[in-house]
Design an enzyme around this catalytic site. Structure first.
Site, PDB file in Angstrom:
ATOM      1  N   LYS A  40       0.582  -1.298  -0.247  1.00  0.00           N
ATOM      2  CA  LYS A  40       0.228  -0.047  -0.307  1.00  0.00           C
ATOM      3  C   LYS A  40       0.831   1.499  -0.091  1.00  0.00           C
ATOM      4  O   LYS A  40       0.315   2.301  -0.575  1.00  0.00           O
ATOM      5  CB  LYS A  40      -1.309   0.125   0.896  1.00  0.00           C
ATOM      6  CG  LYS A  40      -0.288   0.073   2.439  1.00  0.00           C
ATOM      7  CD  LYS A  40      -0.778   0.174   3.774  1.00  0.00           C
ATOM      8  CE  LYS A  40      -0.848   0.245   4.887  1.00  0.00           C
ATOM      9  NZ  LYS A  40      -0.020   0.988   5.087  1.00  0.00           N
ATOM     10  N   THR A  41       2.139   1.009   0.692  1.00  0.00           N
ATOM     11  CA  THR A  41       2.614   2.210   0.287  1.00  0.00           C
ATOM     12  C   THR A  41       3.587   3.292  -0.430  1.00  0.00           C
ATOM     13  O   THR A  41       3.408   3.817  -1.170  1.00  0.00           O
ATOM     14  CB  THR A  41       3.983   2.366   1.629  1.00  0.00           C
ATOM     15  OG1 THR A  41       3.537   1.591   2.999  1.00  0.00           O
ATOM     16  CG2 THR A  41       4.575   3.772   1.586  1.00  0.00           C
ATOM     17  N   ASP A 233      -3.960   7.335   4.869  1.00  0.00           N
ATOM     18  CA  ASP A 233      -3.267   5.737   5.186  1.00  0.00           C
ATOM     19  C   ASP A 233      -4.024   5.589   6.492  1.00  0.00           C
ATOM     20  O   ASP A 233      -4.318   6.158   7.258  1.00  0.00           O
ATOM     21  CB  ASP A 233      -1.636   6.322   4.997  1.00  0.00           C
ATOM     22  CG  ASP A 233      -1.149   4.498   4.962  1.00  0.00           C
ATOM     23  OD1 ASP A 233      -1.469   3.669   5.015  1.00  0.00           O
ATOM     24  OD2 ASP A 233       0.412   4.267   5.138  1.00  0.00           O
ATOM     25  N   GLU A 234      -3.863   3.857   6.130  1.00  0.00           N
ATOM     26  CA  GLU A 234      -4.128   3.732   7.480  1.00  0.00           C
ATOM     27  C   GLU A 234      -5.801   4.216   7.961  1.00  0.00           C
ATOM     28  O   GLU A 234      -6.124   4.504   9.263  1.00  0.00           O
ATOM     29  CB  GLU A 234      -3.524   3.740   9.161  1.00  0.00           C
ATOM     30  CG  GLU A 234      -1.900   3.057   8.718  1.00  0.00           C
ATOM     31  CD  GLU A 234      -1.953   1.740   8.421  1.00  0.00           C
ATOM     32  OE1 GLU A 234      -2.550   1.020   8.778  1.00  0.00           O
ATOM     33  OE2 GLU A 234      -0.351   1.488   8.462  1.00  0.00           O
ATOM     34  N   GLN A 274      -7.309  -4.812  10.508  1.00  0.00           N
ATOM     35  CA  GLN A 274      -5.907  -4.312  10.923  1.00  0.00           C
ATOM     36  C   GLN A 274      -6.702  -3.123  11.515  1.00  0.00           C
ATOM     37  O   GLN A 274      -6.208  -2.320  12.538  1.00  0.00           O
ATOM     38  CB  GLN A 274      -5.329  -3.453  10.162  1.00  0.00           C
ATOM     39  CG  GLN A 274      -4.321  -5.458   9.226  1.00  0.00           C
ATOM     40  CD  GLN A 274      -3.285  -4.756   8.411  1.00  0.00           C
ATOM     41  OE1 GLN A 274      -2.196  -4.584   9.138  1.00  0.00           O
ATOM     42  NE2 GLN A 274      -3.502  -5.034   7.344  1.00  0.00           N
ATOM     43  N   ARG A 629       2.753 -10.146  10.668  1.00  0.00           N
ATOM     44  CA  ARG A 629       4.223  -8.815  11.155  1.00  0.00           C
ATOM     45  C   ARG A 629       5.889  -9.559  10.838  1.00  0.00           C
ATOM     46  O   ARG A 629       6.482  -9.236  10.294  1.00  0.00           O
ATOM     47  CB  ARG A 629       4.201  -8.231  12.549  1.00  0.00           C
ATOM     48  CG  ARG A 629       3.424  -7.284  12.968  1.00  0.00           C
ATOM     49  CD  ARG A 629       2.599  -6.357  12.317  1.00  0.00           C
ATOM     50  NE  ARG A 629       1.727  -6.597  11.122  1.00  0.00           N
ATOM     51  CZ  ARG A 629       1.208  -5.571  10.300  1.00  0.00           C
ATOM     52  NH1 ARG A 629       2.331  -4.736   9.456  1.00  0.00           N
ATOM     53  NH2 ARG A 629       0.520  -6.187   9.550  1.00  0.00           N
TER      54      ARG A 629
END
Length: 822
Positions: A40-41, A233-234, A274, A629
């Site tokens: 996504k980044t 984002d997020e 998330q 992670r």
């Protein structure tokens, strides 16, 4: 530069189909569901670069909101690599709070509350300690009992209201109960005190900017026209105040939320699986409702994972599939199958810690770098055991969430000097350092100075300058106060023309703060004092580093940056040390090797979530975050018994060792994905819970008994034995055992429910009375409670008792001395 331009022509290189669709979309709103490790980044940075290079948009018109300052810096750096620094200088990239702080520096003087409170551009940002001190002061002024209205709890309540977008005036109008009315009164007085100090707290940065947009249509229109392309984002972790801000900026309206204009876009990127920050008012329902709020929005799913092995992704998918409040997606692997997940049931938390330490040493011997390894746990208190064992084994570690650099006394003192120079109305900063180092100013003199300042409606610094007119202040104290105020005024003049690092050096010298510490270190030879000096030197290095990288190297920019820094921004990229952190802190990070510790009911999932389906789903999302992670290797551990501090004890104070129940999340994992985990179907230990739906099967906790890592003389000689069975003398070599290691799924026992004993069997051989679900019992410490769960039978019972005041406790009747009441 030529290399950057050449890179800009290949923005879509190595992107998959869905990523290309997200990067190249045109105008309008879009929701990008981005699974963990799905790039996504990359999508966000390529989207920004695409807007600039292919759609020829002005960088000044682009707003990108990220989760941490570290993520914002990384995003800006990536875009610079793609297009060159010249094309990106005017971009606005940062966190919600840093962006609002920057905009408020320009616009806040246009805002005024109904009461007439207002702020100037040189406002300061109070940290949690400063804010709690103000709340405590206002509680005292109202003559309220601080035991009934604890300052920290009240500050938390005010923070929650602000994150929900509720101002002091709105809450005052809606307060119904006596306690709400008192809270409203404190909230009002707290905001008044902040305004008098020309200060904002962390939550005000968004709340007040939102109120400015609502009350001033000209400012709203100006910011709407400026930010034509917004990227978030997020998005799953936004709260109501943050979402209100995004909607107003995107639509240019307080009421309607539509994006119908050409060359205007809103792209939100997130993953409801998330969303783990409800305790700070993040609301996952916002991302679920985005398509309803913006009916013409596009939905794009990024499901190809570039981080983890196939095994790790299958574990993550099998766990999160049990949640109902989500947008359906399945992560697909872009790598190989990878190793199975290692699971280990320890005898206790020390054994668990030894196992992790031994595995880390083995990994290090095989070539793994320590900085690629992380240990994750649900609560901070779990770090104690693993820290002790790591120290004994000389394994270096970094603890995220320990005493923060900017919360240390000497750093807060030094920053208080800078805050007072920047804003001489800041009474919290003044009171912190006016007598640090000692200047011979007593408490009574300060109280009289404070009264004089209030009576004359002036700042404390101004009161020092004219303290000759204040009554009953001794001459020596008057002289010291006036000298201090003159120093502040002199430093303000220096601040207008000098870099922050030079100002900081001057302040430390002329205030004699550093001299005082150095003299104390010489006389006492105290390592702690030497450490404080080193911390101040580190702060000076921070100031110099800031000047080298900041767009604006002013005092206000430096203080804003410091106010908004977090632990996660301070994690070093390199360094030969493993990382220890809570699962909540791990969000957005990745490691080659992950150890997930403490997979036990009541710990993870946390006991507070067991009676709430929504809270339990968030715990499962937290588990999903922990699993994803890991890139290469994943370990899961649990302890059969765990020491619980203080109030959980069955008698007296201190600690008590309690039996545990394996986490339900372990049951949700396909057994073919695990190794080293040995539940046995013939063991008569059951798990039942009232918080579960009756349609869900029970499962047993008969795990393999592995010889403790805390005691072996030779750690190569380890052998797996069935739960409850003792090792024989001729079967003590784990490595050479002919029995293959295998993972068995935790299976339901036939019959379900708890086995109710007949009246003839009501007393065991050990002299305690058997209980069943629904029985009322008395405990000499916890009082009266109801049995809500029975675990095990045939003399191995454990009782989960819900006490009225103490909550749920898992007790062994052989030691707990429970008396049956009914």
């Amino acid at each position: 530069m030529n290399q950057s331009l050449e890179t800009g022509k290949n923005l879509l290189a190595r992107l998959n189909k869905e990523q290309i669709e997200a990067v190249t979309q045109g105008s309008g709103p879009s929701l990008i569901i981005a699974g963990a490790g799905s790039g996504k980044t990359t999508v966000l940075t390529r989207r920004i670069a695409y807007l600039l290079s292919e759609l020829n948009q002005d960088p000044y018109s682009i707003l990108a909101v990220t989760f941490t300052n570290k993520a914002a810096a990384e995003m800006k750096q990536r875009v610079q690599i793609l297009l060159g620094e010249g094309r990106t200088r005017s971009l606005t990239i940062g966190t919600f709070h840093s962006i609002c702080a920057r905009l408020l520096r320009q616009e806040i003087e246009l805002y005024k509350t109904q009461e007439g409170w207002h702020w100037s551009r040189n406002f300061v940002i109070y940290d949690e300690t400063d804010s709690v001190n103000v709340v405590k002061s206002e509680i005292a002024k109202l003559n309220l009992d601080e035991k009934v209205y604890p300052a920290r709890q009240i500050k938390h309540s005010i923070s929650s209201l602000k994150n929900d977008g509720i101002t002091h005036s709105l809450f005052t109008n809606e307060a119904k109960t006596h306690r709400e009315s008192r809270l409203a009164q404190i909230y009002v007085n707290y905001q008044n005190a902040l305004a008098n100090n020309n200060a904002l707290d962390f939550d005000d940065l968004i709340l007040i900017f939102n109120e400015l947009l609502r009350s001033n249509p000209f400012v709203l229109q100006r910011e709407h026209e400026r930010f034509r392309h917004i990227l978030v984002d997020e998005f799953q972790d936004t709260n109501k105040a943050q979402y209100d801000l995004i909607r107003m900026l995107a639509s240019g309206s307080v009421i309607e939320h539509k994006i119908g204009e050409q060359e205007r876009s809103l792209m939100v990127v997130g993953d409801v699986d998330q969303s783990i920050y409800s305790w700070r008012k993040a609301d996952f329902r916002i991302i679920l409702g985005f398509q309803s709020d913006f009916p013409n929005s596009k939905l794009i799913k990024l499901e190809e994972n570039y981080r983890s092995t196939s095994t790790i992704l299958e574990v993550a998918n099998s766990i999160i599939a049990n949640n109902t409040e989500r947008l359906e997606k399945v992560l697909r692997c872009n790598r190989g199958q990878g190793a199975k997940v290692q699971a280990y049931e320890a005898s206790d938390e020390i054994d668990e810690a030894y196992y992790v330490a031994e595995e880390i040493k083995r990994l290090q011997a095989s070539g793994k770098v320590l900085s690629e390894i992380v240990i994750l746990y649900r609560t901070n208190s779990q770090s104690r055991a693993i820290e002790e064992i790591l120290i004994r084994n000389n394994i270096p570690y970094t603890l995220v969430g320990s005493t923060r650099f900017y919360e240390r006394q000497e750093i807060k003192d030094t920053l208080a000097y800078l805050k007072l120079i920047y804003n001489d109305k800041d009474s919290q900063a003044f009171l912190r350092i006016v007598n640090v180092p000692r200047r011979g100013i007593g408490k009574t003199s300060l109280e009289r100075l404070y009264e004089y300042a209030i009576e004359n409606d002036i700042s404390l610094v101004q009161a020092c300058l004219q303290c000759e007119d204040a009554a009953n202040i001794p001459n020596k104290a008057r002289q010291s106060l006036k000298e201090f105020a003159l120093l502040v005024k002199r430093w303000q003049a220096v601040a207008a023309t000098s870099p922050v690092s030079e100002l900081l050096s001057l302040v430390l010298k002329e205030s004699k703060y550093l001299d005082n510490l150095q003299e104390e270190a010489r006389s006492t030879k105290d390592e702690i004092i030497l450490g404080r000096i080193e911390n101040i030197q580190e702060l000076m290095a921070v100031a110099a580093e800031f000047e080298a990288i900041a767009d604006e190297s002013t005092l206000d920019a430096f203080l804003t940056r410091i106010s908004l820094v977090s632990d996660l921004d301070s994690i070093k990229e390199e360094g030969e040390a493993i990382t220890l952190m809570t699962l909540h802190s791990a969000k957005g990070l990745e490691f080659a090797v992950v150890f997930l510790m403490g997979l036990e009911e009541g710990l993870f999932p946390h006991i507070r979530s067991l009676d709430s389906p929504t809270a339990l789903e968030e715990e499962r999302r937290l588990m999903y975050v922990g699993v994803t992670r890991a890139a290469d290797l994943l370990y899961m551990t649990l302890a059969r018994r765990r020491m619980i501090p203080g109030r959980f004890g069955s008698s007296g104070g201190g600690f008590t060792s309690n039996f545990t129940i394996p986490s339900r999340f372990l049951k949700e994992i396909d057994s073919k994905l695990l190794i080293g985990f040995y539940p046995q179907a013939d063991v008569e230990t059951r798990y039942t819970s009232e918080s579960q739906s009756s349609s869900k099967p029970e499962f047993n906790s008969g795990l393999a008994k592995i010889m403790p890592y805390s005691k072996p003389a030779d750690k190569s000689n380890l052998r797996v034995f069935p739960y409850g069975q003792q090792p024989s003398s001729n079967t003590n070599n784990y490595q050479n055992s002919n029995t293959p290691k295998r993972a068995m799924r935790m299976s339901s026992l036939p019959g379900g429910g708890n086995t109710n004993q007949s009246s003839a069997d009501n007393v065991t051989n050990e002299g305690y009375e058997l209980l069943k679900v629904g029985d009322l019992v008395q405990h000499n410490k916890f009082g009266i409670g109801e049995v809500v769960q029975v675990i095990g039978d045939k003399g191995k019972e454990l009782y989960n008792v819900n006490f009225k005041d103490a909550g749920k406790r898992l007790l062994d009747p052989r030691f707990a001395k429970l008396t049956k009441l009914s």
